[in-house]
Design a protein around this motif. Structure first.
Motif, PDB file in Angstrom:
ATOM      1  N   LEU A   1       0.827  -1.200   0.000  1.00  0.00           N
ATOM      2  CA  LEU A   1       0.000   0.000   0.000  1.00  0.00           C
ATOM      3  C   LEU A   1       0.866   1.255   0.000  1.00  0.00           C
ATOM      4  O   LEU A   1       0.544   2.245  -0.663  1.00  0.00           O
ATOM      5  N   MET A   2       1.981   1.234   0.726  1.00  0.00           N
ATOM      6  CA  MET A   2       2.873   2.390   0.795  1.00  0.00           C
ATOM      7  C   MET A   2       3.725   2.557  -0.471  1.00  0.00           C
ATOM      8  O   MET A   2       4.389   3.566  -0.628  1.00  0.00           O
ATOM      9  N   ARG A   3       3.720   1.554  -1.344  1.00  0.00           N
ATOM     10  CA  ARG A   3       4.520   1.578  -2.588  1.00  0.00           C
ATOM     11  C   ARG A   3       6.012   1.771  -2.282  1.00  0.00           C
ATOM     12  O   ARG A   3       6.712   2.553  -2.939  1.00  0.00           O
ATOM     13  N   ILE A   4       6.462   1.051  -1.265  1.00  0.00           N
ATOM     14  CA  ILE A   4       7.829   1.212  -0.780  1.00  0.00           C
ATOM     15  C   ILE A   4       8.851   0.848  -1.858  1.00  0.00           C
ATOM     16  O   ILE A   4       9.891   1.504  -2.000  1.00  0.00           O
ATOM     17  N   GLY A   5       8.591  -0.206  -2.632  1.00  0.00           N
ATOM     18  CA  GLY A   5       9.541  -0.621  -3.656  1.00  0.00           C
ATOM     19  C   GLY A   5       9.833   0.481  -4.648  1.00  0.00           C
ATOM     20  O   GLY A   5      11.000   0.769  -4.977  1.00  0.00           O
ATOM     21  N   GLY A   6       8.791   1.132  -5.150  1.00  0.00           N
ATOM     22  CA  GLY A   6       8.977   2.219  -6.104  1.00  0.00           C
ATOM     23  C   GLY A   6       9.685   3.409  -5.494  1.00  0.00           C
ATOM     24  O   GLY A   6      10.508   4.065  -6.151  1.00  0.00           O
ATOM     25  N   LEU A   7       9.389   3.701  -4.214  1.00  0.00           N
ATOM     26  CA  LEU A   7      10.052   4.818  -3.544  1.00  0.00           C
ATOM     27  C   LEU A   7      11.543   4.551  -3.398  1.00  0.00           C
ATOM     28  O   LEU A   7      12.383   5.430  -3.658  1.00  0.00           O
ATOM     29  N   PHE A   8      11.891   3.338  -2.972  1.00  0.00           N
ATOM     30  CA  PHE A   8      13.301   2.999  -2.805  1.00  0.00           C
ATOM     31  C   PHE A   8      14.046   3.089  -4.138  1.00  0.00           C
ATOM     32  O   PHE A   8      15.165   3.601  -4.213  1.00  0.00           O
ATOM     33  N   LYS A   9      13.424   2.579  -5.183  1.00  0.00           N
ATOM     34  CA  LYS A   9      14.059   2.613  -6.499  1.00  0.00           C
ATOM     35  C   LYS A   9      14.311   4.051  -6.937  1.00  0.00           C
ATOM     36  O   LYS A   9      15.400   4.389  -7.417  1.00  0.00           O
ATOM     37  N   GLY A  10      13.306   4.912  -6.761  1.00  0.00           N
ATOM     38  CA  GLY A  10      13.465   6.308  -7.158  1.00  0.00           C
ATOM     39  C   GLY A  10      14.539   7.033  -6.378  1.00  0.00           C
ATOM     40  O   GLY A  10      15.326   7.808  -6.950  1.00  0.00           O
ATOM     41  N   VAL A  11      14.605   6.782  -5.065  1.00  0.00           N
ATOM     42  CA  VAL A  11      15.621   7.444  -4.241  1.00  0.00           C
ATOM     43  C   VAL A  11      17.018   6.956  -4.613  1.00  0.00           C
ATOM     44  O   VAL A  11      17.959   7.762  -4.734  1.00  0.00           O
TER      45      VAL A  11
ATOM     46  N   ASP B   1      10.689  21.962   8.378  1.00  0.00           N
ATOM     47  CA  ASP B   1      12.079  22.374   8.228  1.00  0.00           C
ATOM     48  C   ASP B   1      12.809  21.555   7.172  1.00  0.00           C
ATOM     49  O   ASP B   1      13.821  21.994   6.624  1.00  0.00           O
ATOM     50  N   HIS B   2      12.327  20.324   6.895  1.00  0.00           N
ATOM     51  CA  HIS B   2      12.967  19.453   5.904  1.00  0.00           C
ATOM     52  C   HIS B   2      12.383  19.604   4.505  1.00  0.00           C
ATOM     53  O   HIS B   2      12.995  19.169   3.533  1.00  0.00           O
ATOM     54  N   ARG B   3      11.197  20.215   4.408  1.00  0.00           N
ATOM     55  CA  ARG B   3      10.433  20.173   3.155  1.00  0.00           C
ATOM     56  C   ARG B   3      11.212  20.718   1.965  1.00  0.00           C
ATOM     57  O   ARG B   3      11.112  20.190   0.860  1.00  0.00           O
ATOM     58  N   ASP B   4      12.008  21.787   2.156  1.00  0.00           N
ATOM     59  CA  ASP B   4      12.709  22.425   1.045  1.00  0.00           C
ATOM     60  C   ASP B   4      14.154  21.967   0.904  1.00  0.00           C
ATOM     61  O   ASP B   4      14.892  22.516   0.084  1.00  0.00           O
ATOM     62  N   GLU B   5      14.572  20.992   1.690  1.00  0.00           N
ATOM     63  CA  GLU B   5      15.913  20.461   1.538  1.00  0.00           C
ATOM     64  C   GLU B   5      15.975  19.578   0.297  1.00  0.00           C
ATOM     65  O   GLU B   5      14.977  19.014  -0.154  1.00  0.00           O
ATOM     66  N   LEU B   6      17.174  19.473  -0.270  1.00  0.00           N
ATOM     67  CA  LEU B   6      17.340  18.782  -1.547  1.00  0.00           C
ATOM     68  C   LEU B   6      16.782  17.365  -1.509  1.00  0.00           C
ATOM     69  O   LEU B   6      16.001  16.966  -2.386  1.00  0.00           O
ATOM     70  N   ILE B   7      17.173  16.575  -0.507  1.00  0.00           N
ATOM     71  CA  ILE B   7      16.733  15.173  -0.449  1.00  0.00           C
ATOM     72  C   ILE B   7      15.225  15.093  -0.309  1.00  0.00           C
ATOM     73  O   ILE B   7      14.563  14.314  -1.008  1.00  0.00           O
ATOM     74  N   MET B   8      14.638  15.915   0.572  1.00  0.00           N
ATOM     75  CA  MET B   8      13.204  15.809   0.800  1.00  0.00           C
ATOM     76  C   MET B   8      12.416  16.345  -0.385  1.00  0.00           C
ATOM     77  O   MET B   8      11.345  15.804  -0.707  1.00  0.00           O
ATOM     78  N   ARG B   9      12.913  17.375  -1.054  1.00  0.00           N
ATOM     79  CA  ARG B   9      12.225  17.838  -2.259  1.00  0.00           C
ATOM     80  C   ARG B   9      12.185  16.722  -3.296  1.00  0.00           C
ATOM     81  O   ARG B   9      11.168  16.488  -3.954  1.00  0.00           O
ATOM     82  N   SER B  10      13.309  16.013  -3.429  1.00  0.00           N
ATOM     83  CA  SER B  10      13.351  14.897  -4.371  1.00  0.00           C
ATOM     84  C   SER B  10      12.434  13.770  -3.915  1.00  0.00           C
ATOM     85  O   SER B  10      11.745  13.143  -4.723  1.00  0.00           O
ATOM     86  N   MET B  11      12.422  13.505  -2.599  1.00  0.00           N
ATOM     87  CA  MET B  11      11.561  12.454  -2.064  1.00  0.00           C
ATOM     88  C   MET B  11      10.097  12.769  -2.341  1.00  0.00           C
ATOM     89  O   MET B  11       9.314  11.893  -2.728  1.00  0.00           O
TER      90      MET B  11
ATOM     91  N   GLU C   1       8.933  14.567  -4.780  1.00  0.00           N
ATOM     92  CA  GLU C   1       8.702  14.373  -6.216  1.00  0.00           C
ATOM     93  C   GLU C   1       8.507  12.891  -6.537  1.00  0.00           C
ATOM     94  O   GLU C   1       7.634  12.517  -7.331  1.00  0.00           O
ATOM     95  N   ILE C   2       9.334  12.046  -5.919  1.00  0.00           N
ATOM     96  CA  ILE C   2       9.229  10.595  -6.155  1.00  0.00           C
ATOM     97  C   ILE C   2       7.878  10.079  -5.662  1.00  0.00           C
ATOM     98  O   ILE C   2       7.216   9.281  -6.330  1.00  0.00           O
ATOM     99  N   VAL C   3       7.469  10.533  -4.472  1.00  0.00           N
ATOM    100  CA  VAL C   3       6.178  10.117  -3.927  1.00  0.00           C
ATOM    101  C   VAL C   3       5.044  10.549  -4.857  1.00  0.00           C
ATOM    102  O   VAL C   3       4.127   9.774  -5.151  1.00  0.00           O
TER     103      VAL C   3
END
Length: 294
Positions: free
Chosen positions: A103-113, A272-282, A284-286
């Protein structure tokens, strides 16, 4: 002038009430009052006027709150740009998960990250929905999934979908449910979701909608436990509709009322994390995984 004072200023302006702002910021009301007073003294202008229902911005406050919001936005941008200056992104990203990984689509999230940040270590932590939200708020988790409405101003919630929940009953409860409907379902025992589970909040809202005061026969903290206790005849309960359909097909329970209530599934992170590079990318992946487009 400190950033925390500006955050408090914006929070009080948003809520229009010192108590509500203190609850959202997880500070005492005297601390919020002291921060506003210190900021007013430094700026040499009153920012709020008191009313019987709370506080309202003064004309000066209406102008200055816009500047405060811009300063806070610039601070977030600065943190994000600092991360972008790194040649490689190292470290660990912790993700709070709930319900089931499919349900969380973890596989696709891991692949994208991993495609974007091959050196970044990923770690999932399966918890009750309320614990995920609380640990994201306290920055003990970087991000995660949450079931229900987000009450915190310092947590950013990206809504992913609505999940349907059905009322389920033991397979042989025809006599017990005869003559009952949802508004009288508190005449039989309920299997309740345990504290901090998403199910607890959903059931509370369901009980409120139908003006119910049920006898909670047992509290459980996982969907498989809900199925097992209902199958054993402990009472009725709410269950995700798609899970209920499969369990009914297996002869474990009966769906008494399908699609009885819906709840929001969200992806959450600290503001505080929302605009950081990793979280912005995360994020987008989500969005890509869930088909969310602006």
């Amino acid at each position: 002038m400190e950033l925390y004072q500006l955050r408090t200023f914006v929070a009080v302006a948003h809520h229009g009430h010192l108590t509500k702002a203190s609850e959202a910021l997880h500070l005492s009301q005297p601390a919020v009052t002291a921060q506003i007073k210190a900021l007013e003294e430094e700026l040499a202008v009153p920012l709020f006027s008191r009313t019987p229902n709370g506080v309202v911005l003064t004309p000066a406050g209406q102008e200055l709150v816009k500047d405060a919001e811009r300063v806070l936005g610039m601070a977030r941008d600065m943190r994000g740009k600092a991360l972008q200056l790194k040649m490689e992104v190292l470290g660990k990203l912790t993700i709070g998960t709930i319900l089931d990984p499919v349900l969380m689509r973890i596989g696709g999230l891991f692949k994208g990250v991993k495609e974007r940040f091959p050196l970044l270590e990923l770690q999932t932590c399966h918890q009750a929905s309320g614990h995920v939200l609380n640990n994201v708020r306290k920055k003990e988790l970087d991000c995660g999934f949450y079931l229900g409405n987000n009450p915190y101003s310092n947590v950013f919630a990206l809504r992913l979908s609505e999940l349907d929940f059905s009322v389920i009953a033991p397979p042989n409860w025809e006599a017990e449910l005869d003559g009952l409907d949802l508004d009288s379902s508190d005449k039989v025992p309920w299997v309740a979701g345990g504290p901090f589970t998403g199910y607890e909040k959903i059931q509370q809202e369901f009980f409120r909608q139908h003006n119910l005061s049920p006898h909670k026969n047992i509290e459980v903290d996982h969907e498989s436990s809900i199925i097992a206790t209902v199958t054993a005849g402990a009472g009725i309960s709410l269950l995700r509709h798609e899970v209920a359909v499969k369990a009914e097909a297996d002869g474990l329970l009966k769906i008494w009322h399908p699609h009885a209530i819906t709840a929001h599934l969200s992806f959450v992170t600290h503001v505080d994390h929302r605009d950081e590079l990793i979280m912005r990318s995360m994020l987008e992946i989500v969005k890509n995984e869930w088909g969310i487009h602006p």
